[in-house]
Scaffold this motif. Structure first.
Motif, short mmCIF file in Angstrom:
data_model
loop_
_atom_site.label_atom_id
_atom_site.label_comp_id
_atom_site.label_asym_id
_atom_site.label_seq_id
_atom_site.Cartn_x
_atom_site.Cartn_y
_atom_site.Cartn_z
N SER A 194 28.26 -0.41 -43.62
CA SER A 194 28.49 -0.77 -42.26
C SER A 194 27.71 -1.60 -41.65
N ASP A 195 28.43 -2.31 -40.44
CA ASP A 195 27.32 -2.91 -39.70
C ASP A 195 27.53 -2.52 -38.43
N PRO A 196 26.44 -1.59 -37.78
CA PRO A 196 26.49 -1.10 -36.70
C PRO A 196 26.71 -1.98 -35.21
N GLU A 197 26.39 -3.36 -35.49
CA GLU A 197 26.65 -4.22 -34.40
C GLU A 197 28.15 -4.71 -34.43
N GLY A 198 29.11 -4.39 -35.56
CA GLY A 198 30.39 -4.68 -35.65
C GLY A 198 31.39 -4.42 -34.40
N LYS A 199 32.32 -4.99 -34.19
CA LYS A 199 33.38 -4.88 -33.13
C LYS A 199 34.66 -4.56 -33.75
#
Length: 161
Positions: free
Chosen positions: A141-146
């Protein structure tokens, strides 16, 4: 209006994340946009997706023994639309949408905010859909994703503070 129309209208009031389910059956890749995706268990780690029986994906997953779920980022409406379009055939590569290969050899949508790779745990036909249950073997996962959301028959996003 019919009960089916009323049911669809009621369900459109449920905001859901947008995901793409993909598989690799003997070198043929195929994917489908789905909103019916959920976690099922932590021990063992299981997820489920609901796929229309009229689509080829449930059978391809059954034959391949695995699948991936890409959870789309807010800017990935074109990828969602591509995998939601009818009449596509399995291909040896995803050419319309950027993708990358997982260690398990199943493609995921490039730039997705998260992805999960599963081995097929079980599948159950109910009504006009098949509930496909997968045991998670890889995740990222990308913690900066929206998140890209689908609500009242349209794409939406959330404001992050």
């Amino acid at each position: 209006m019919s009960l089916v129309d009323d049911f669809k209208d009621a369900l459109s009031s449920w905001a859901s994340g947008v995901s793409v389910v993909t598989t690799n059956q003997g070198g043929l890749l195929y994917g489908l946009t789905v909103s019916s995706f959920a976690s099922l268990s932590l021990d063992p780690p299981l997820v489920l997706v609901c796929l229309n029986n009229g689509n080829r994906l449930p059978e391809m997953i059954e034959e391949s023994g695995g699948f991936a779920v890409s959870i789309l980022d807010r800017g990935q409406e074109p990828a969602s639309n591509y995998f939601a379009s009818r009449g596509r055939e399995p291909t040896s590569e995803f050419t319309e949408v950027e993708g990358h290969w997982t260690d398990a050899g199943i493609p995921v949508v490039g730039g997705a905010m998260a992805w999960i790779v599963c081995t097929l745990h079980n599948s159950i036909e109910q009504g006009d859909h098949t509930i496909v249950i997968g045991e998670v073997v890889e995740a990222s996962s990308d913690p900066e994703g929206k998140p890209l959301l689908y609500f009242r028959r349209g794409y939406r996003g959330v404001e992050m503070s």
